[in-house]
Motif scaffolding. Sequence first.
Motif, PDB file in Angstrom:
ATOM      1  N   UNK A   7       5.464  -7.216  -4.516  1.00  0.00           N
ATOM      2  CA  UNK A   7       4.245  -6.811  -5.231  1.00  0.00           C
ATOM      3  C   UNK A   7       4.510  -5.905  -6.429  1.00  0.00           C
ATOM      4  N   UNK A   8       5.601  -5.134  -6.381  1.00  0.00           N
ATOM      5  CA  UNK A   8       5.940  -4.253  -7.504  1.00  0.00           C
ATOM      6  C   UNK A   8       6.383  -5.033  -8.734  1.00  0.00           C
ATOM      7  N   UNK A   9       6.607  -6.338  -8.578  1.00  0.00           N
ATOM      8  CA  UNK A   9       7.045  -7.172  -9.702  1.00  0.00           C
ATOM      9  C   UNK A   9       5.901  -7.972 -10.329  1.00  0.00           C
ATOM     10  N   UNK A  10       4.677  -7.781  -9.853  1.00  0.00           N
ATOM     11  CA  UNK A  10       3.513  -8.512 -10.370  1.00  0.00           C
ATOM     12  C   UNK A  10       2.562  -7.498 -10.992  1.00  0.00           C
ATOM     13  N   UNK A  11       2.337  -7.608 -12.303  1.00  0.00           N
ATOM     14  CA  UNK A  11       1.641  -6.520 -13.000  1.00  0.00           C
ATOM     15  C   UNK A  11       0.217  -6.280 -12.506  1.00  0.00           C
ATOM     16  N   UNK A  12      -0.525  -7.329 -12.146  1.00  0.00           N
ATOM     17  CA  UNK A  12      -1.905  -7.068 -11.734  1.00  0.00           C
ATOM     18  C   UNK A  12      -1.967  -6.385 -10.372  1.00  0.00           C
ATOM     19  N   UNK A  44      -3.683  -2.715  -9.765  1.00  0.00           N
ATOM     20  CA  UNK A  44      -4.638  -2.417  -8.696  1.00  0.00           C
ATOM     21  C   UNK A  44      -4.187  -1.219  -7.857  1.00  0.00           C
ATOM     22  N   UNK A  45      -2.883  -1.115  -7.615  1.00  0.00           N
ATOM     23  CA  UNK A  45      -2.366   0.015  -6.849  1.00  0.00           C
ATOM     24  C   UNK A  45      -2.533   1.315  -7.628  1.00  0.00           C
ATOM     25  N   UNK A  46      -2.277   1.279  -8.933  1.00  0.00           N
ATOM     26  CA  UNK A  46      -2.489   2.463  -9.767  1.00  0.00           C
ATOM     27  C   UNK A  46      -3.956   2.911  -9.706  1.00  0.00           C
ATOM     28  N   UNK A  47      -4.872   1.955  -9.771  1.00  0.00           N
ATOM     29  CA  UNK A  47      -6.292   2.305  -9.751  1.00  0.00           C
ATOM     30  C   UNK A  47      -6.655   2.956  -8.418  1.00  0.00           C
ATOM     31  N   UNK A  48      -6.157   2.421  -7.332  1.00  0.00           N
ATOM     32  CA  UNK A  48      -6.427   3.035  -6.020  1.00  0.00           C
ATOM     33  C   UNK A  48      -5.891   4.469  -5.971  1.00  0.00           C
ATOM     34  N   UNK A  49      -4.678   4.662  -6.482  1.00  0.00           N
ATOM     35  CA  UNK A  49      -4.085   6.002  -6.497  1.00  0.00           C
ATOM     36  C   UNK A  49      -4.896   6.952  -7.368  1.00  0.00           C
ATOM     37  N   UNK A  50      -5.259   6.483  -8.568  1.00  0.00           N
ATOM     38  CA  UNK A  50      -6.034   7.315  -9.482  1.00  0.00           C
ATOM     39  C   UNK A  50      -7.387   7.685  -8.910  1.00  0.00           C
ATOM     40  N   UNK A  51      -8.036   6.726  -8.236  1.00  0.00           N
ATOM     41  CA  UNK A  51      -9.342   6.993  -7.628  1.00  0.00           C
ATOM     42  C   UNK A  51      -9.227   8.113  -6.589  1.00  0.00           C
ATOM     43  N   UNK A  52      -8.189   8.053  -5.762  1.00  0.00           N
ATOM     44  CA  UNK A  52      -7.976   9.083  -4.746  1.00  0.00           C
ATOM     45  C   UNK A  52      -7.737  10.448  -5.394  1.00  0.00           C
ATOM     46  N   UNK A  53      -6.912  10.477  -6.437  1.00  0.00           N
ATOM     47  CA  UNK A  53      -6.633  11.735  -7.132  1.00  0.00           C
ATOM     48  C   UNK A  53      -7.904  12.316  -7.754  1.00  0.00           C
ATOM     49  N   UNK A  91      -6.031  15.840 -13.985  1.00  0.00           N
ATOM     50  CA  UNK A  91      -4.913  15.620 -14.906  1.00  0.00           C
ATOM     51  C   UNK A  91      -3.994  14.536 -14.373  1.00  0.00           C
ATOM     52  N   UNK A  92      -3.694  14.596 -13.082  1.00  0.00           N
ATOM     53  CA  UNK A  92      -2.844  13.570 -12.461  1.00  0.00           C
ATOM     54  C   UNK A  92      -3.550  12.215 -12.477  1.00  0.00           C
ATOM     55  N   UNK A  93      -4.841  12.224 -12.187  1.00  0.00           N
ATOM     56  CA  UNK A  93      -5.604  10.975 -12.184  1.00  0.00           C
ATOM     57  C   UNK A  93      -5.588  10.336 -13.565  1.00  0.00           C
ATOM     58  N   UNK A  94      -5.802  11.147 -14.591  1.00  0.00           N
ATOM     59  CA  UNK A  94      -5.815  10.630 -15.967  1.00  0.00           C
ATOM     60  C   UNK A  94      -4.484   9.964 -16.304  1.00  0.00           C
ATOM     61  N   UNK A  95      -3.378  10.586 -15.910  1.00  0.00           N
ATOM     62  CA  UNK A  95      -2.057  10.018 -16.192  1.00  0.00           C
ATOM     63  C   UNK A  95      -1.880   8.663 -15.503  1.00  0.00           C
ATOM     64  N   UNK A 110      -3.918   1.188 -17.381  1.00  0.00           N
ATOM     65  CA  UNK A 110      -4.489   0.493 -18.544  1.00  0.00           C
ATOM     66  C   UNK A 110      -3.407   0.045 -19.511  1.00  0.00           C
ATOM     67  N   UNK A 111      -2.278   0.744 -19.523  1.00  0.00           N
ATOM     68  CA  UNK A 111      -1.176   0.362 -20.409  1.00  0.00           C
ATOM     69  C   UNK A 111      -0.502  -0.944 -20.024  1.00  0.00           C
ATOM     70  N   UNK A 112      -0.787  -1.446 -18.826  1.00  0.00           N
ATOM     71  CA  UNK A 112      -0.204  -2.721 -18.392  1.00  0.00           C
ATOM     72  C   UNK A 112      -0.890  -3.924 -19.047  1.00  0.00           C
ATOM     73  N   UNK A 113      -2.084  -3.708 -19.598  1.00  0.00           N
ATOM     74  CA  UNK A 113      -2.847  -4.830 -20.159  1.00  0.00           C
ATOM     75  C   UNK A 113      -2.361  -5.168 -21.562  1.00  0.00           C
ATOM     76  N   UNK A 114      -2.161  -6.487 -21.802  1.00  0.00           N
ATOM     77  CA  UNK A 114      -1.734  -6.977 -23.111  1.00  0.00           C
ATOM     78  C   UNK A 114      -2.789  -7.893 -23.730  1.00  0.00           C
TER      79      UNK A 114
END
Length: 255
Positions: free
Chosen positions: A96-101, A105-114, A121-125, A131-135
Motif C-alpha cells: 500500500x505504501x507504493x500506491x499514491x492514492x 488516504x492514510x495521510x488524510x486519516x492521520x491529519x484528521x486525528x491530529x 501545526x502537525x496536521x497542516x504539515x 495534497x502534494x501527491x496530486x498531479x
Amino acid sequence: MKYQVLGPVRLVDGGTSHIIRAQKIETALAALLVCPNRVVSTKQLISEIWDEEPPLRAVAALHVYISQLRKLLSRFGAPAGPIVTQAPGYLLRVDPADVDYLVFQEHVRTGRTLLMRERCEDAKAVFERALGLWRGPMLSGLTLGPVGRSLVARVEETRVECLEMDVEARLILGRHREVVSPLYGLINDYPLNEVFYEQLMRALYGSDRRADALGVYRMAWETLDRELGLEPGRKLREVQRTILARDAGRVRVAG
C-alpha cells in the motif's frame, strides 16, 4: 515500483517515471489498482476496460492485455509476478505504501486525528504532504468503468475534505490572511461547497475585512439560490450573525 494514479497513470522505478502508451493496458492496470491485493474478476475487468460495449472476444483480448501488462511491469522494475491469476480473475500484489492514492488516504486519516487533538501545526504539515501527491485529476485521460468511477468520486471527496481541514488548521493557527486567496480559488472550483464560503468569511473577518466577509455571505446566498434554490445553511448563517453582532457591539462601545 511505485504506482501513481493521482493524475495520469505513471509507474516510478527509483527516480525514473514511465507512462503506459497503450490505453487498454493502462486501463487494465488502473482496474487492478482500484482493488489492490484483491481478486478482480474477469467480468469486472471487462466492464472496467470496455464499460457497456465489450467486443465479442473480450475475454481473449483481456488475457492478451494482462500478459502484456505483466511484461511491461517486469521491464519497468516491478517485483517478480505482481499480477497473480486467481479465480475468478486476477490480483495485483502491491505494498500500500507504493500506491499514491492509498498513501493519500492514510495521510488524510492521520491529519484528521491530529486536527481533532488540536495539533494543528502537525496536521497542516500532513495535509500539505497529502495534497502534494496530486498531479491532476485522478486517473485522468482514462475512460473508466463503474468501479473506477466510484473510486475516483470517493477519493475526490476525500481530497475536498483534506482541503477543508488544511484551511481549518491554518485558521485555528491564526493564519487568516494566507488562506484568503486560496479560498477564493476553491470557491471558484467548488461553488456549491458552503464550507469554503464559511471559512472565507472567517478568514476575511480575521484580516479586518468585515465588509468583504459579509459580501462573501451575499455571494454564497446568490449562488445557492440560483443553482439549487436553497438558502445558506446553519453554519454560514451563524458566521454572518456573529460578524453583525460583533460590529454592532463595536458601534455601541464607540457611541
